[in-house]
Design a protein around this motif. Structure first.
Motif, short mmCIF file in Angstrom:
data_model
loop_
_atom_site.label_atom_id
_atom_site.label_comp_id
_atom_site.label_asym_id
_atom_site.label_seq_id
_atom_site.Cartn_x
_atom_site.Cartn_y
_atom_site.Cartn_z
N ASP A 106 -18.00 -21.71 5.39
CA ASP A 106 -17.08 -21.37 6.48
C ASP A 106 -15.62 -21.55 6.10
OD1 ASP A 106 -19.18 -20.77 8.27
OD2 ASP A 106 -19.47 -22.91 8.66
N ASN A 107 -15.36 -22.36 5.10
CA ASN A 107 -13.99 -22.59 4.63
C ASN A 107 -14.03 -22.70 3.11
OD1 ASN A 107 -11.23 -23.14 4.52
ND2 ASN A 107 -11.53 -25.34 4.86
N ASP A 108 -14.28 -21.56 2.47
CA ASP A 108 -14.57 -21.52 1.04
C ASP A 108 -13.30 -21.37 0.23
OD1 ASP A 108 -15.70 -21.32 -1.43
OD2 ASP A 108 -16.93 -19.56 -0.99
N LEU A 109 -12.75 -22.50 -0.21
CA LEU A 109 -11.53 -22.48 -1.01
C LEU A 109 -11.73 -21.80 -2.36
CD1 LEU A 109 -10.32 -26.16 -0.43
CD2 LEU A 109 -9.49 -24.10 0.72
N TYR A 110 -12.96 -21.75 -2.81
CA TYR A 110 -13.24 -21.28 -4.17
C TYR A 110 -13.78 -19.85 -4.21
CZ TYR A 110 -13.15 -26.37 -4.47
OH TYR A 110 -12.79 -27.69 -4.35
N LEU A 111 -13.79 -19.18 -3.07
CA LEU A 111 -14.29 -17.80 -3.04
C LEU A 111 -13.52 -16.88 -3.99
CD1 LEU A 111 -16.12 -15.61 -1.91
CD2 LEU A 111 -14.54 -15.35 0.02
N PRO A 112 -12.17 -16.92 -4.02
CA PRO A 112 -11.46 -16.07 -4.99
C PRO A 112 -11.85 -16.37 -6.44
CG PRO A 112 -9.94 -16.92 -3.35
CD PRO A 112 -11.23 -17.68 -3.17
N HIS A 113 -12.12 -17.63 -6.74
CA HIS A 113 -12.53 -18.01 -8.09
C HIS A 113 -13.90 -17.41 -8.42
CE1 HIS A 113 -9.52 -21.46 -8.62
NE2 HIS A 113 -9.28 -20.93 -7.43
N ARG A 114 -14.81 -17.49 -7.47
CA ARG A 114 -16.16 -16.97 -7.72
C ARG A 114 -16.17 -15.45 -7.81
NH1 ARG A 114 -17.89 -20.11 -4.48
NH2 ARG A 114 -18.22 -18.81 -2.67
N ILE A 115 -15.35 -14.79 -6.99
CA ILE A 115 -15.25 -13.33 -7.07
C ILE A 115 -14.66 -12.92 -8.42
CG2 ILE A 115 -14.10 -11.29 -6.13
CD1 ILE A 115 -16.40 -12.24 -4.44
N SER A 116 -13.61 -13.63 -8.85
CA SER A 116 -13.01 -13.36 -10.16
C SER A 116 -14.03 -13.57 -11.27
CB SER A 116 -11.80 -14.26 -10.38
OG SER A 116 -11.30 -14.15 -11.69
N GLN A 117 -14.81 -14.64 -11.18
CA GLN A 117 -15.83 -14.91 -12.18
C GLN A 117 -16.89 -13.81 -12.20
OE1 GLN A 117 -17.24 -18.84 -11.19
NE2 GLN A 117 -15.55 -19.86 -12.24
N ALA A 118 -17.29 -13.35 -11.03
CA ALA A 118 -18.29 -12.28 -10.95
C ALA A 118 -17.78 -11.01 -11.64
CB ALA A 118 -18.65 -11.99 -9.49
N PHE A 119 -16.51 -10.68 -11.42
CA PHE A 119 -15.92 -9.50 -12.04
C PHE A 119 -15.84 -9.65 -13.55
CE2 PHE A 119 -12.12 -6.94 -13.26
CZ PHE A 119 -12.65 -5.69 -12.99
N GLU A 120 -15.37 -10.82 -14.02
CA GLU A 120 -15.29 -11.06 -15.46
C GLU A 120 -16.68 -11.05 -16.10
OE1 GLU A 120 -12.96 -14.41 -16.70
OE2 GLU A 120 -11.35 -13.97 -15.27
N LEU A 121 -17.64 -11.63 -15.40
CA LEU A 121 -19.02 -11.64 -15.90
C LEU A 121 -19.53 -10.22 -16.09
CD1 LEU A 121 -21.90 -12.75 -16.43
CD2 LEU A 121 -22.16 -12.98 -13.94
N ALA A 122 -19.34 -9.38 -15.08
CA ALA A 122 -19.82 -8.00 -15.15
C ALA A 122 -19.13 -7.23 -16.27
CB ALA A 122 -19.60 -7.32 -13.80
N GLN A 123 -17.82 -7.41 -16.42
CA GLN A 123 -17.09 -6.73 -17.48
C GLN A 123 -17.52 -7.21 -18.86
OE1 GLN A 123 -12.82 -7.15 -16.56
NE2 GLN A 123 -12.84 -4.94 -16.26
N PHE A 124 -17.67 -8.52 -19.00
CA PHE A 124 -18.10 -9.08 -20.28
C PHE A 124 -19.46 -8.53 -20.67
CE2 PHE A 124 -20.35 -12.43 -22.68
CZ PHE A 124 -19.48 -12.61 -23.74
N LEU A 125 -20.37 -8.51 -19.73
CA LEU A 125 -21.71 -8.00 -20.02
C LEU A 125 -21.66 -6.50 -20.37
CD1 LEU A 125 -24.89 -9.08 -18.20
CD2 LEU A 125 -24.57 -6.67 -18.73
N ASP A 126 -20.91 -5.76 -19.61
CA ASP A 126 -20.82 -4.31 -19.83
C ASP A 126 -20.28 -4.00 -21.22
OD1 ASP A 126 -20.87 -1.52 -19.05
OD2 ASP A 126 -18.71 -1.65 -18.87
N HIS A 127 -19.29 -4.76 -21.67
CA HIS A 127 -18.63 -4.46 -22.94
C HIS A 127 -19.37 -5.04 -24.15
CE1 HIS A 127 -15.09 -2.42 -21.42
NE2 HIS A 127 -14.96 -3.36 -20.50
N THR A 128 -20.24 -6.02 -23.95
CA THR A 128 -20.91 -6.65 -25.10
C THR A 128 -22.37 -6.26 -25.24
OG1 THR A 128 -21.43 -8.62 -23.76
CG2 THR A 128 -19.39 -8.67 -25.06
#
Length: 285
Positions: free
Chosen positions: A144-166
């Motif tokens: 309900d008060n997720d201070l770390y949501l932007p961090h997790r979204i950023s991590q999800a995007f980096e994870l997907a890009q890393f996997l796609d490129h490697t």
């Protein structure tokens, strides 16, 4: 020609002392996990929250006769917590540390100190190039008060890009880990869509009336579940995943089941999570 590959993933919840929030029954649970893996028929094991490299060394040494190849992905102050054990040769490894990993001044949270990563191990599986990824994204703590949501979204995007490129030259791609993301969350769809992955739990063949609901954390039958969590998630949460992508070969998902739940002959569970197992049939002809 075809053959089978069995894989299992588990968040082990193995926070070692002197960290102030050490995990309950850590040594006993890890010992029993080694016993279970020794008797299993898994070919590949990925683990998260093995925060002490000494714990990893003990696990990999005790299981070397079953899994001769292993790797621990280093990062941060305590280590990334992610590792792999394999019956197949590890040809190469690569690790990417996420740009956002929580806050250094939040010392009551361990995410920044662990330096969350995605680790890649390329395996030689009977002549095929199989890319195995293991990761652990930032915890949610308060939906309900997720201070770390932007961090997790950023991590999800980096994870997907890393996997796609490697993974573009791989014959088969498997992503495993504790995403701390539920299937309806944006981060889940970022990972699945950008990296073009299938969710093994959703693609599993019919289980013919099985009571297995796929929940992997905060389950009512887990002795380590915080009972307050059950008010909002009475059945638990599905936040641990096996996702896959067929590269150059035909891949058939034979089964996907939860596992490594209650320790036989004990009141304890292996972790505050339970494991997830997938069996794949790989056709090379």
């Amino acid at each position: 020609m075809s053959f089978f590959v069995n894989l299992v993933t588990l968040n082990c919840w193995a926070i070692a002392q002197p960290w102030p929030f050490g995990s309950k029954d850590r040594k006993e649970r890890l010992k029993r996990l080694v016993d279970a893996l020794e008797e299993s028929d898994y070919d590949i094991v990925t683990l998260q929250e093995i925060w002490s490299e000494k714990d990893f060394d003990k696990i990999s040494t005790n299981l070397a006769h079953v899994y001769p190849y292993s790797h621990y992905f280093h990062s941060g102050f305590t280590g990334s917590g992610t590792c792999i054990l394999s019956k197949y040769m590890i040809v190469s490894t690569l690790v990417h540390r996420y740009s956002l990993n929580g806050f250094a001044h939040h010392i009551h949270r361990g995410d920044w100190f662990g330096g969350k990563v995605v680790g890649l191990a390329e395996l030689n599986v009977k002549g095929l190039r199989v890319a195995i990824y293991t990761t652990h994204l930032h915890a949610e703590y308060n939906r309900d008060n997720d201070l770390y949501l932007p961090h997790r979204i950023s991590q999800a995007f980096e994870l997907a890009q890393f996997l796609d490129h490697t993974s573009r030259s791989s014959d088969f791609v498997i992503l495993t880990g504790d995403f701390n993301i539920e299937p309806e969350d944006l981060g889940y769809h970022i990972i699945a869509k950008i990296a073009n992955l299938e969710d093994a739990w959703l693609k599993r063949p019919s289980t013919h009336g099985s009571n297995d609901n796929g929940m992997t954390c905060d389950r009512p039958d887990n002795c380590y579940t915080n009972k307050h969590q059950l008010k909002r998630w009475p059945e638990g949460k599905r936040i641990d995943y096996i996702m896959y992508q067929s590269g150059k070969k035909h891949i058939e998902l034979v089964e996907c089941l939860t596992c490594l739940d209650k320790i036989p002959g004990s009141k304890l569970n292996y972790s505050d999570h339970i494991g997830l197992h997938a069996k794949f049939k790989i056709s090379t002809g």
